[in-house]
Write an enzyme that holds these catalytic residues in place. Structure first.
Site, PDB file in Angstrom:
ATOM      1  N   ASP A 254      25.912   9.782 -30.217  1.00 14.99           N
ATOM      2  CA  ASP A 254      25.288  10.600 -31.259  1.00 14.99           C
ATOM      3  C   ASP A 254      25.426   9.819 -32.564  1.00 14.99           C
ATOM      4  O   ASP A 254      26.462   9.833 -33.214  1.00 14.99           O
ATOM      5  CB  ASP A 254      25.987  11.951 -31.331  1.00 14.99           C
ATOM      6  CG  ASP A 254      25.306  12.918 -32.300  1.00 14.99           C
ATOM      7  OD1 ASP A 254      24.492  12.451 -33.121  1.00 14.99           O
ATOM      8  OD2 ASP A 254      25.606  14.115 -32.258  1.00 14.99           O
TER       9      ASP A 254
ATOM     10  N   GLU B 139      29.726  16.243 -11.325  1.00 12.64           N
ATOM     11  CA  GLU B 139      30.093  16.974 -10.116  1.00 12.64           C
ATOM     12  C   GLU B 139      31.605  17.101  -9.958  1.00 12.64           C
ATOM     13  O   GLU B 139      32.116  18.149  -9.570  1.00 12.64           O
ATOM     14  CB  GLU B 139      29.532  16.263  -8.875  1.00 12.64           C
ATOM     15  CG  GLU B 139      28.050  16.414  -8.686  1.00 12.64           C
ATOM     16  CD  GLU B 139      27.561  15.719  -7.424  1.00 12.64           C
ATOM     17  OE1 GLU B 139      26.680  16.291  -6.762  1.00 12.64           O
ATOM     18  OE2 GLU B 139      28.043  14.616  -7.095  1.00 12.64           O
TER      19      GLU B 139
ATOM     20  N   ASP C 213      17.447  12.697 -36.675  1.00 10.33           N
ATOM     21  CA  ASP C 213      18.783  12.794 -36.080  1.00 10.33           C
ATOM     22  C   ASP C 213      18.638  12.501 -34.589  1.00 10.33           C
ATOM     23  O   ASP C 213      18.035  13.285 -33.847  1.00 10.33           O
ATOM     24  CB  ASP C 213      19.342  14.199 -36.319  1.00 10.33           C
ATOM     25  CG  ASP C 213      20.799  14.328 -35.912  1.00 10.33           C
ATOM     26  OD1 ASP C 213      21.412  13.315 -35.517  1.00 10.33           O
ATOM     27  OD2 ASP C 213      21.327  15.456 -35.974  1.00 10.33           O
TER      28      ASP C 213
ATOM     29  N   TYR D  61      39.023   4.633 -12.629  1.00  7.29           N
ATOM     30  CA  TYR D  61      38.191   4.212 -13.747  1.00  7.29           C
ATOM     31  C   TYR D  61      39.007   4.287 -15.032  1.00  7.29           C
ATOM     32  O   TYR D  61      39.580   5.327 -15.363  1.00  7.29           O
ATOM     33  CB  TYR D  61      36.964   5.120 -13.897  1.00  7.29           C
ATOM     34  CG  TYR D  61      36.064   5.150 -12.688  1.00  7.29           C
ATOM     35  CD1 TYR D  61      35.192   4.097 -12.429  1.00  7.29           C
ATOM     36  CD2 TYR D  61      36.102   6.219 -11.793  1.00  7.29           C
ATOM     37  CE1 TYR D  61      34.371   4.111 -11.314  1.00  7.29           C
ATOM     38  CE2 TYR D  61      35.281   6.242 -10.676  1.00  7.29           C
ATOM     39  CZ  TYR D  61      34.419   5.182 -10.437  1.00  7.29           C
ATOM     40  OH  TYR D  61      33.606   5.200  -9.329  1.00  7.29           O
TER      41      TYR D  61
ATOM     42  N   ASP E 165      30.493  11.354 -10.478  1.00 13.49           N
ATOM     43  CA  ASP E 165      31.925  11.553 -10.673  1.00 13.49           C
ATOM     44  C   ASP E 165      32.254  12.332 -11.940  1.00 13.49           C
ATOM     45  O   ASP E 165      33.345  12.898 -12.046  1.00 13.49           O
ATOM     46  CB  ASP E 165      32.649  10.199 -10.721  1.00 13.49           C
ATOM     47  CG  ASP E 165      32.848   9.597  -9.341  1.00 13.49           C
ATOM     48  OD1 ASP E 165      32.841  10.369  -8.370  1.00 13.49           O
ATOM     49  OD2 ASP E 165      33.008   8.373  -9.235  1.00 13.49           O
TER      50      ASP E 165
ATOM     51  N   HIS F 151      27.306  -1.122  -3.159  1.00 11.99           N
ATOM     52  CA  HIS F 151      27.108   0.103  -3.930  1.00 11.99           C
ATOM     53  C   HIS F 151      27.039  -0.237  -5.411  1.00 11.99           C
ATOM     54  O   HIS F 151      27.239  -1.382  -5.811  1.00 11.99           O
ATOM     55  CB  HIS F 151      28.236   1.105  -3.661  1.00 11.99           C
ATOM     56  CG  HIS F 151      29.593   0.566  -3.973  1.00 11.99           C
ATOM     57  ND1 HIS F 151      30.261  -0.321  -3.143  1.00 11.99           N
ATOM     58  CD2 HIS F 151      30.417   0.759  -5.033  1.00 11.99           C
ATOM     59  CE1 HIS F 151      31.427  -0.635  -3.672  1.00 11.99           C
ATOM     60  NE2 HIS F 151      31.543  -0.006  -4.826  1.00 11.99           N
TER      61      HIS F 151
ATOM     62  N   HIS G 228      28.024   1.272  -9.538  1.00 10.69           N
ATOM     63  CA  HIS G 228      28.689   2.207 -10.443  1.00 10.69           C
ATOM     64  C   HIS G 228      27.886   2.184 -11.736  1.00 10.69           C
ATOM     65  O   HIS G 228      27.835   1.152 -12.416  1.00 10.69           O
ATOM     66  CB  HIS G 228      30.121   1.781 -10.730  1.00 10.69           C
ATOM     67  CG  HIS G 228      30.997   1.672  -9.528  1.00 10.69           C
ATOM     68  ND1 HIS G 228      31.848   2.678  -9.126  1.00 10.69           N
ATOM     69  CD2 HIS G 228      31.159   0.664  -8.638  1.00 10.69           C
ATOM     70  CE1 HIS G 228      32.505   2.295  -8.044  1.00 10.69           C
ATOM     71  NE2 HIS G 228      32.096   1.079  -7.731  1.00 10.69           N
TER      72      HIS G 228
ATOM     73  N   HIS H 196      28.164  -3.737  -6.922  1.00 11.80           N
ATOM     74  CA  HIS H 196      29.348  -4.282  -6.271  1.00 11.80           C
ATOM     75  C   HIS H 196      29.014  -4.708  -4.842  1.00 11.80           C
ATOM     76  O   HIS H 196      28.702  -3.864  -3.995  1.00 11.80           O
ATOM     77  CB  HIS H 196      30.461  -3.238  -6.273  1.00 11.80           C
ATOM     78  CG  HIS H 196      31.786  -3.770  -5.845  1.00 11.80           C
ATOM     79  ND1 HIS H 196      32.903  -2.989  -5.715  1.00 11.80           N
ATOM     80  CD2 HIS H 196      32.177  -5.026  -5.504  1.00 11.80           C
ATOM     81  CE1 HIS H 196      33.922  -3.722  -5.326  1.00 11.80           C
ATOM     82  NE2 HIS H 196      33.498  -4.958  -5.178  1.00 11.80           N
TER      83      HIS H 196
ATOM     84  N   GLY I  35      39.085  10.301  -6.122  1.00  6.92           N
ATOM     85  CA  GLY I  35      39.093   9.911  -4.718  1.00  6.92           C
ATOM     86  C   GLY I  35      39.691   8.532  -4.529  1.00  6.92           C
ATOM     87  O   GLY I  35      40.844   8.269  -4.888  1.00  6.92           O
TER      88      GLY I  35
ATOM     89  N   TYR J  65      38.604   5.710  -5.972  1.00 10.58           N
ATOM     90  CA  TYR J  65      38.399   4.795  -7.102  1.00 10.58           C
ATOM     91  C   TYR J  65      39.190   5.228  -8.329  1.00 10.58           C
ATOM     92  O   TYR J  65      39.454   6.413  -8.545  1.00 10.58           O
ATOM     93  CB  TYR J  65      36.919   4.725  -7.487  1.00 10.58           C
ATOM     94  CG  TYR J  65      36.188   3.557  -6.863  1.00 10.58           C
ATOM     95  CD1 TYR J  65      36.411   2.253  -7.300  1.00 10.58           C
ATOM     96  CD2 TYR J  65      35.280   3.745  -5.821  1.00 10.58           C
ATOM     97  CE1 TYR J  65      35.753   1.181  -6.729  1.00 10.58           C
ATOM     98  CE2 TYR J  65      34.620   2.671  -5.248  1.00 10.58           C
ATOM     99  CZ  TYR J  65      34.860   1.396  -5.704  1.00 10.58           C
ATOM    100  OH  TYR J  65      34.216   0.332  -5.143  1.00 10.58           O
TER     101      TYR J  65
END
Length: 642
Positions: free
Chosen positions: A446, A305, A586, A388, A302, A437, A439, A597, A384, A386
């Site tokens: 960093d 893409e 670093d 988040y 998600d 499924h 997630h 789920h 779509g 879902y």
């Protein structure tokens, strides 16, 4: 009360300030001059200057501004263009994408829907199922992923389109999936290259409308809950620079990484101390575990893409955040290169968080208590079916937390009576099943714990052996192990050992002579269930481990690689093959969190929020409780209580 944060500067006065609409328009015009009118823009992002340049930047210095576009133009039969525009020099650097393709853009989605509905074979299959009003058919284009149909030539942009039937324009189409029908759409050729049809299954009988007007009755509403700050908020915003209770950082929205915190630092009195240079989602994957041909191929990335940052909600409705709110806008890009303003895309507010610390002294009959508060920086994204929500929390005691909120509508299949397979797709309503499924979200941290020289230790709590020092077997101890190389640092969560990972600066000691650090505390989070050789594992290899550590490479921001759309696989498994040292250097820490789920009836027709995430806790970073200097609240008595 909600207000938009004001930026009084005429133009950007810092290299990390968010792109403006004028900058996007100017940059896209320069890019289109080279690309031509067939160019379709998928995403736009600020090119963040290198760390060294940011650290040397001073007020009044010239502000570098580079803009990166991803998109496609069908120019050379490749994966599209990756263009960087320097707004200062007005130069355009144009690269062709040869490994994978540009991400999915709005023009792709519109084209896939149109091509599918115009296809005669699809129309005939729908009529055979008793559906002839195509205006009420909802088409959901999905990434073809690693399973592009052989009838679509390599290099072509491709989708799989699945269908749902709505009773009205505002109906919940997911209540009535058209089972067994999948259109393989070749966007380059403008046709359905193959129509997969596994036979007719009746549409489920019940609607799935979840709006208030569609409910048979509504309960009595809770009494009003008012959150007020009569003296205003405790934080300040200057452009996208936010300061609150010792914390300082900048925030932006990235098309792939979504909500980003930059240069997170803490004012510790005598110095401003660095903790994180950049913290954000790097990529995510939603792999489906069902063997049904409607779902077995699904594993959408998600972020990489679908450009989750492009899917940010405008929070103008006012229900997503509560209290005294400030907002920041975000500028995305339309397919034609013009700017698309998402108003109030980022929400900033404070929340009471219960007790911060407390003690009642029975001897002296005194009580000291302080209330906790946290600063919330959040955004919500619809991809779509879902939603988040990404919530960064900063606390008064130096903790940093990421919480992902998952809601929306679960994926579905129509099933005949007596044909459900609850081990793969439990029933959630009559003749409606939802596949199991996952997630899985990989966050890129960093790290800059008091500077760039950092190391990571894995800390397990284990029972001590029964011996003379531990005759009753009651002792247990913390064991720390240095993760010295990239292969050492491919690690999994282990709740049985209370496993955590400590990020330290070996060159900076606290007053006890111990390296300063922050502890990454994971939740009981899963790793990828799919087999190691599967297409999912190849394309979303980051999800095979909960922890990775790499030397910092500032241009590697996304765990699945720069161009995962229709790509064979890239990212962390490939980058770490060389097994480089990650000790006292670093580093970037990559942490995969998520949820497995198993759907239930209570998740239908819209899913209550589920949560996952992680916490970063100071461990020896401060010399003592950093919240001791917090004044008591006016309404709290602090002495002489009983």
């Amino acid at each position: 009360m909600a207000e938009a944060a004001e930026n009084l500067a005429v133009g950007p006065n810092h290299p990390l300030e968010a792109l403006t609409a004028d900058e996007v328009a100017e940059a896209s015009a320069l890019a289109k001059a080279e690309l031509g009118e067939r160019a379709a823009f998928c995403s736009v992002a600020l090119v963040e200057p290198p760390k060294a340049d940011l650290k040397s930047f001073g007020n009044g210095d010239p502000v570098p501004r580079k803009v990166r576009f991803l998109g496609y133009d069908y120019a050379g039969g490749d994966g599209g263009f990756d263009a960087t525009v320097d707004l200062v020099s007005r130069r355009v650097e144009m690269a062709r994408i040869t490994h994978g393709q540009a991400p999915i853009g709005f023009a792709d989605v519109v084209a896939a829907v149109r091509i599918t509905k115009e296809d005669p074979a699809w129309q005939a299959a729908m009529r055979r199922r008793g559906i002839d009003d195509f205006e009420l058919v909802q088409i959901d284009p999905w990434p073809a992923g690693g399973y592009q149909h052989p009838s679509i030539p390599p290099g072509h942009r491709a989708h799989r389109a699945i269908s749902f039937v709505r009773e009205t324009k505002t109906d919940n189409g997911y209540a009535r999936p058209v089972q067994g029908l999948i259109a393989h759409v070749d966007l380059d050729a403008g046709r359905v290259a193959h129509l997969e049809d596994h036979g007719d299954v009746p549409l489920p009988p019940e609607h799935g409308r979840y709006d208030a007007a569609s409910q048979p009755r509504l309960r009595e509403a809770p009494k009003p809950l008012e959150i007020t700050q009569p003296e205003g908020v405790s934080f300040t915003i200057d452009g996208n620079l936010i300061a609150w209770q010792g914390w300082q950082f900048r925030v932006t929205m990235h098309p792939i990484n979504g909500l980003v915190l930059h240069q997170l630092r803490y004012d510790d009195g005598d110095e401003v101390r660095s903790i994180l240079h950049r913290a954000a989602l790097s990529d995510m994957v939603v792999p489906y575990g069902d063997t049904d041909p409607m779902h077995a191929w699904k594993h959408v990335l998600d972020a990489g893409e679908a450009c989750i940052g492009n899917c940010a909600n405008s929070l103008k409705l006012g229900c997503d955040c509560l209290g005294e709110i400030r907002y920041l806008d975000h500028v995305a890009v339309k397919p034609d290169g013009s700017p698309r303003l998402i108003e109030q895309a980022i929400c900033i507010h404070e929340e009471d968080y219960g007790i911060l610390w407390k003690h009642h002294d029975g001897h002296g009959q005194t009580t000291e208590v302080r209330r906790s508060r946290r600063l919330v920086v959040s955004s919500f994204h619809t991809v779509g079916n879902y939603e988040y929500g990404f919530y960064w929390y900063l606390y008064l005691d130096g903790r940093i937390q990421m919480e992902v909120k998952l809601t929306g509508i679960v994926g579905v299949s129509a099933v005949d009576d007596g044909t459900s397979r609850p081990e793969y797709a439990p029933l959630i309503a009559p003749n409606l099943a939802s596949p199991i499924h996952q997630h899985l979200f990989c966050f890129r941290l960093d790290c800059e714990i008091d500077g760039e020289t950092n190391s990571v230790y894995e800390v397990d709590t284990v029972p001590a052996p029964v011996d003379g020092d531990n005759p009753d077997g009651t002792a247990f101890r913390a064991e720390a192990r240095l993760l010295a190389t990239e292969h050492d640092a491919r690690r999994q969560v282990d709740a049985s050992r209370s496993r955590s990972w400590k990020i330290v600066n070996p060159e900076r000691k606290n007053r006890l002579g111990v390296p300063v650090g922050y502890r990454l505390v994971p939740e009981g989070t899963p790793a990828l269930m799919a087999a190691a050789g599967s297409q999912v594992a190849k394309r979303a290899g980051f999800a095979q481990h909960n922890l990775w550590v790499t030397p910092c490479e500032e241009d590697r921001l996304s765990a699945a690689g720069d161009h995962p759309n229709l790509g064979p696989g890239d990212g962390l498994p490939f980058w770490t093959e060389g097994n480089r040292s990650v000790d006292a250097t670093d580093i970037v820490v990559w942490h995969t969190v998520g949820s497995t789920h198993v759907p239930r009836p209570e998740d239908w027709p819209v899913m209550p929020v589920e949560y996952c995430g992680f916490t970063l806790k100071p461990v020896g970073f401060f010399d003592r409780n950093p919240a001791l200097d917090l004044p008591p609240a006016d309404h709290c008595a602090t002495t002489g209580t009983s």
